[in-house]
Design an enzyme around this catalytic site. Structure first.
Site, PDB file in Angstrom:
ATOM      1  N   LYS A 114       9.464   1.941  -1.583  1.00  0.00           N
ATOM      2  CA  LYS A 114       8.480   1.841  -2.663  1.00  0.00           C
ATOM      3  C   LYS A 114       7.912   3.194  -3.051  1.00  0.00           C
ATOM      4  O   LYS A 114       7.279   3.333  -4.085  1.00  0.00           O
ATOM      5  CB  LYS A 114       7.375   0.839  -2.310  1.00  0.00           C
ATOM      6  CG  LYS A 114       6.667   1.070  -0.985  1.00  0.00           C
ATOM      7  CD  LYS A 114       5.596   0.006  -0.794  1.00  0.00           C
ATOM      8  CE  LYS A 114       5.423  -0.463   0.634  1.00  0.00           C
ATOM      9  NZ  LYS A 114       5.073   0.546   1.611  1.00  0.00           N
TER      10      LYS A 114
ATOM     11  N   LYS B 161       9.771  12.143   6.599  1.00  0.00           N
ATOM     12  CA  LYS B 161       8.562  12.327   5.786  1.00  0.00           C
ATOM     13  C   LYS B 161       8.105  13.775   5.783  1.00  0.00           C
ATOM     14  O   LYS B 161       7.561  14.258   4.795  1.00  0.00           O
ATOM     15  CB  LYS B 161       7.444  11.406   6.262  1.00  0.00           C
ATOM     16  CG  LYS B 161       7.698   9.966   5.870  1.00  0.00           C
ATOM     17  CD  LYS B 161       6.432   9.147   5.838  1.00  0.00           C
ATOM     18  CE  LYS B 161       6.725   7.734   5.358  1.00  0.00           C
ATOM     19  NZ  LYS B 161       5.679   6.781   5.666  1.00  0.00           N
TER      20      LYS B 161
ATOM     21  N   LYS C   7      17.626   3.774   2.208  1.00  0.00           N
ATOM     22  CA  LYS C   7      16.962   2.472   2.041  1.00  0.00           C
ATOM     23  C   LYS C   7      16.147   2.423   0.751  1.00  0.00           C
ATOM     24  O   LYS C   7      15.684   3.459   0.267  1.00  0.00           O
ATOM     25  CB  LYS C   7      16.085   2.153   3.252  1.00  0.00           C
ATOM     26  CG  LYS C   7      14.841   2.981   3.335  1.00  0.00           C
ATOM     27  CD  LYS C   7      13.787   2.373   4.257  1.00  0.00           C
ATOM     28  CE  LYS C   7      12.520   3.198   4.132  1.00  0.00           C
ATOM     29  NZ  LYS C   7      11.377   2.789   4.865  1.00  0.00           N
TER      30      LYS C   7
HETATM   31  P1  TYM Z   1       6.399  -0.459   4.826  1.00  0.00           P
HETATM   32  O1  TYM Z   1       5.194  -0.586   4.003  1.00  0.00           O
HETATM   33  O2  TYM Z   1       7.266   0.719   4.596  1.00  0.00           O
HETATM   34  O3  TYM Z   1       7.289  -1.746   4.683  1.00  0.00           O
HETATM   35  C1  TYM Z   1       6.776  -3.067   4.874  1.00  0.00           C
HETATM   36  C2  TYM Z   1       7.847  -3.937   5.511  1.00  0.00           C
HETATM   37  O4  TYM Z   1       9.026  -3.946   4.686  1.00  0.00           O
HETATM   38  C3  TYM Z   1      10.164  -3.553   5.438  1.00  0.00           C
HETATM   39  N1  TYM Z   1      11.055  -2.776   4.559  1.00  0.00           N
HETATM   40  C4  TYM Z   1      12.325  -3.091   4.310  1.00  0.00           C
HETATM   41  N2  TYM Z   1      13.117  -4.076   4.743  1.00  0.00           N
HETATM   42  C5  TYM Z   1      14.391  -4.107   4.288  1.00  0.00           C
HETATM   43  N3  TYM Z   1      14.903  -3.195   3.423  1.00  0.00           N
HETATM   44  C6  TYM Z   1      14.143  -2.188   2.956  1.00  0.00           C
HETATM   45  N4  TYM Z   1      14.649  -1.318   2.104  1.00  0.00           N
HETATM   46  C7  TYM Z   1      12.791  -2.093   3.406  1.00  0.00           C
HETATM   47  N5  TYM Z   1      11.779  -1.224   3.150  1.00  0.00           N
HETATM   48  C8  TYM Z   1      10.731  -1.655   3.868  1.00  0.00           C
HETATM   49  C9  TYM Z   1       9.605  -2.676   6.567  1.00  0.00           C
HETATM   50  O5  TYM Z   1      10.479  -2.641   7.656  1.00  0.00           O
HETATM   51  C10 TYM Z   1       8.316  -3.374   6.874  1.00  0.00           C
HETATM   52  O6  TYM Z   1       8.527  -4.466   7.735  1.00  0.00           O
HETATM   53  N6  TYM Z   1       4.581   1.290   9.128  1.00  0.00           N
HETATM   54  C11 TYM Z   1       4.777   0.091   8.329  1.00  0.00           C
HETATM   55  C12 TYM Z   1       3.479  -0.660   8.086  1.00  0.00           C
HETATM   56  C13 TYM Z   1       2.768  -1.005   9.317  1.00  0.00           C
HETATM   57  C14 TYM Z   1       3.107  -2.060  10.228  1.00  0.00           C
HETATM   58  C15 TYM Z   1       2.118  -2.021  11.234  1.00  0.00           C
HETATM   59  C16 TYM Z   1       4.128  -2.992  10.255  1.00  0.00           C
HETATM   60  C17 TYM Z   1       1.631  -0.407   9.785  1.00  0.00           C
HETATM   61  N7  TYM Z   1       1.246  -1.002  10.939  1.00  0.00           N
HETATM   62  C18 TYM Z   1       2.136  -2.921  12.313  1.00  0.00           C
HETATM   63  C19 TYM Z   1       4.159  -3.911  11.340  1.00  0.00           C
HETATM   64  C20 TYM Z   1       3.177  -3.851  12.336  1.00  0.00           C
HETATM   65  C21 TYM Z   1       5.338   0.470   6.981  1.00  0.00           C
HETATM   66  O7  TYM Z   1       5.080   1.526   6.450  1.00  0.00           O
HETATM   67  O8  TYM Z   1       6.030  -0.530   6.372  1.00  0.00           O
END
Ligand code: TYM
Length: 335
Positions: A201, A115, A198
Site C-alpha cells: 500500500k 525500508k 509484493k
Molecule cells: P501491513 O499493514 O503491511 O499489512 C497488513 C496485513 O496484510 C498482509 N499483507 C499481504 N498479504 C498478502 N500479499 C500482500 N501483498 C500483502 N501485503 C500485506 C500483511 O502480512 C499483514 O498481515 N507490521 C504489520 C502490522 C502490525 C501487526 C501487528 C500485524 C503491527 N502490529 C501485530 C499482526 C500483529 C504491517 O505493517 O502489516
C-alpha cells in the site's frame, strides 16, 4: 467464562489505503475467524510513525482505516476493533521487550533492510525496533493466533523468540507463545507491474496495487494493464509466468475456485479474456466495500464512538497483561 475461546490478534499499519494484497492475505481470513475466536483487530498508527507522516493526513487516515475495517465486514460487536495508540500499554510493554531483544536479531529483519533502503534520509531507531512494538501488540493480548501474510513471518518468528527471552529471564508461563496463521493461498499477492515484489500500500507507483476503495474504473484499468509475459497460453507457472500466476491466484481466492479449474476455463483463450473477467470479479467484490466505506466516512461521530468502545474492551485485557509483566519484572504497577 470469557476466555474459553482462543484469542486472535492482528493489525495493519496506517499507510496509504488497504490493498487487494491486504484483503486477500489478511483481512479475508480475519473475517472468517470472527465467530470462532475472541478477536482483537487494531489499526497500527504508532507503527506508521516510523516513516515521516503529515499529522493532518495521519489523523484522517486513522478514521479511514477504521472505516475500511468495518466496511470489510468486521463486526464491532463480535470483535474488539481499536486504535493502537489509544492503549498506552503497547508502548510500555514494547520498552520492556526492547530491553530483552538483542540488536543482532533486529539487524536480521529483511523489512528493516528494505525500508532503510527506501527511506535513506530517515533511518530512525523506530524503524529498527518496529518488530518489538509488533511483538508487544501481540503479547499484550496473550494471543494464540496471529493471522498475517507471508511478509510478516519473520516478525512473527522474532516475536516467538522474544517470548523465549522473557521466559529465560523471568520463568515460563507468564506470556503466551503465539503462532502465525498464514493462509495457504494468496499469502503473498504480488505488485501488478512488477510481480517480483509484493503488492504494497505504500508503493510509489499506484499502478502496482488495487486499493479496496478504488473506483470500478480504476480497478479495471489497473488489472487490464497488469504486467504479464509475451506468451498467450493460460497456465499456472510462478517461475515462467509470475504476472499471470499472480492474477490467477487473485482470481482463485476471490472466486473460491481451485486454480486448475480456472486454467481449464481459459483453454484456447487469451490473457486478455482472463484480465477482463478478473477485473469484473474484483469490482464485484470491492464495490459493496467501497460503498459501505463511503457511508461510514460520512459519520465520523459514529466512528469515534466505536473507537472508544473498542478501546475500553481492549484496555481491559492489555492492563491485565501489563500488570503481570510489571509484577514479574520487579516494576511497581500503578493504574
Ligand atoms: P501491513 O499493514 O503491511 O499489512 C497488513 C496485513 O496484510 C498482509 N499483507 C499481504 N498479504 C498478502 N500479499 C500482500 N501483498 C500483502 N501485503 C500485506 C500483511 O502480512 C499483514 O498481515 N507490521 C504489520 C502490522 C502490525 C501487526 C501487528 C500485524 C503491527 N502490529 C501485530 C499482526 C500483529 C504491517 O505493517 O502489516
Amino acid at each position: 467464562m470469557a476466555d474459553q475461546k482462543k484469542v486472535i490478534l492482528s493489525g495493519s499499519t496506517v499507510t496509504g489505503d488497504l490493498t487487494l494484497g491486504n484483503y486477500i492475505g489478511a483481512m479475508n481470513n480475519w473475517k472468517s475467524l470472527q465467530e470462532q475466536y475472541n478477536c482483537y483487530y487494531f489499526i497500527a498508527d504508532l507503527h506508521a510513525l516510523t516513516v515521516a507522516q503529515d499529522p493532518k493526513q495521519l489523523k484522517e487516515r486513522c478514521f479511514s482505516f477504521f472505516a475500511q475495517y468495518l466496511a470489510l465486514g468486521l463486526d464491532p460487536k463480535e470483535n474488539t476493533i481499536f486504535v493502537q495508540s489509544h492503549i498506552h500499554e503497547h508502548a510500555e510493554l514494547s520498552w520492556i521487550l526492547t530491553c530483552l531483544t538483542p540488536m543482532g536479531y533486529l539487524n536480521r529483519m529483511t523489512q528493516f533492510k528494505e525500508k532503510s533502503q527506501k527511506h535513506v534520509k530517515n533511518i530512525n531507531a523506530g524503524l529498527f525496533t518496529y518488530p518489538v512494538l509488533m511483538a508487544a501488540d501481540i503479547l499484550l493480548y496473550q494471543a494464540d493466533l496471529v493471522p498475517v501474510g507471508e511478509d510478516q513471518r519473520q516478525h512473527m518468528e522474532l516475536c516467538r523468540d522474544i517470548v523465549t527471552f522473557f521466559d529465560n529471564r523471568y520463568g515460563e508461563g507468564k506470556i503466551k507463545m503465539p503462532e502465525a496463521y498464514i493462509g495457504k493461498q494468496g499469502a503473498r499477492v504480488m505488485a501488478l507491474q512488477d510481480p517480483s515484489k509484493k503488492m504494497s500500500k505504500s508503493d510509489d507507483n499506484e499502478k502496482n496495487f488495487v486499493s479496496i476503495i478504488d473506483t470500478p474504473k480504476k480497478i479495471q484499468k489497473k488489472i487490464k494493464s497488469a504486467q504479464t509475459d509475451s506468451d498467450t497460453v493460460v497456465t499456472f507457472d510462478k517461475e515462467a509466468k509470475p504476472g499471470l500466476a499472480n492474477l490467477l491466484t487473485i482470481y482463485s481466492v476471490l472466486s473460491e475456485q481451485p486454480i486448475d479449474k480456472i486454467v481449464a476455463q481459459y483453454e484456447g483463450k487469451m490473457y486478455g479474456h482472463l484480465k477482463v473477467d478478473l477485473a469484473d470479479l474484483v469490482v464485484e467484490t470491492l464495490n459493496p466495500i467501497r460503498e459501505k466505506y463511503e457511508d461510514l466516512m460520512n459519520d465520523k461521530a459514529y466512528l469515534e464512538d466505536l473507537m472508544e468502545q473498542g478501546a475500553i474492551k481492549a484496555r481491559e485485557r492489555a492492563r491485565d497483561t501489563l500488570k503481570l509483566v510489571y509484577e514479574t519484572t520487579g516494576l511497581i504497577y500503578r493504574r
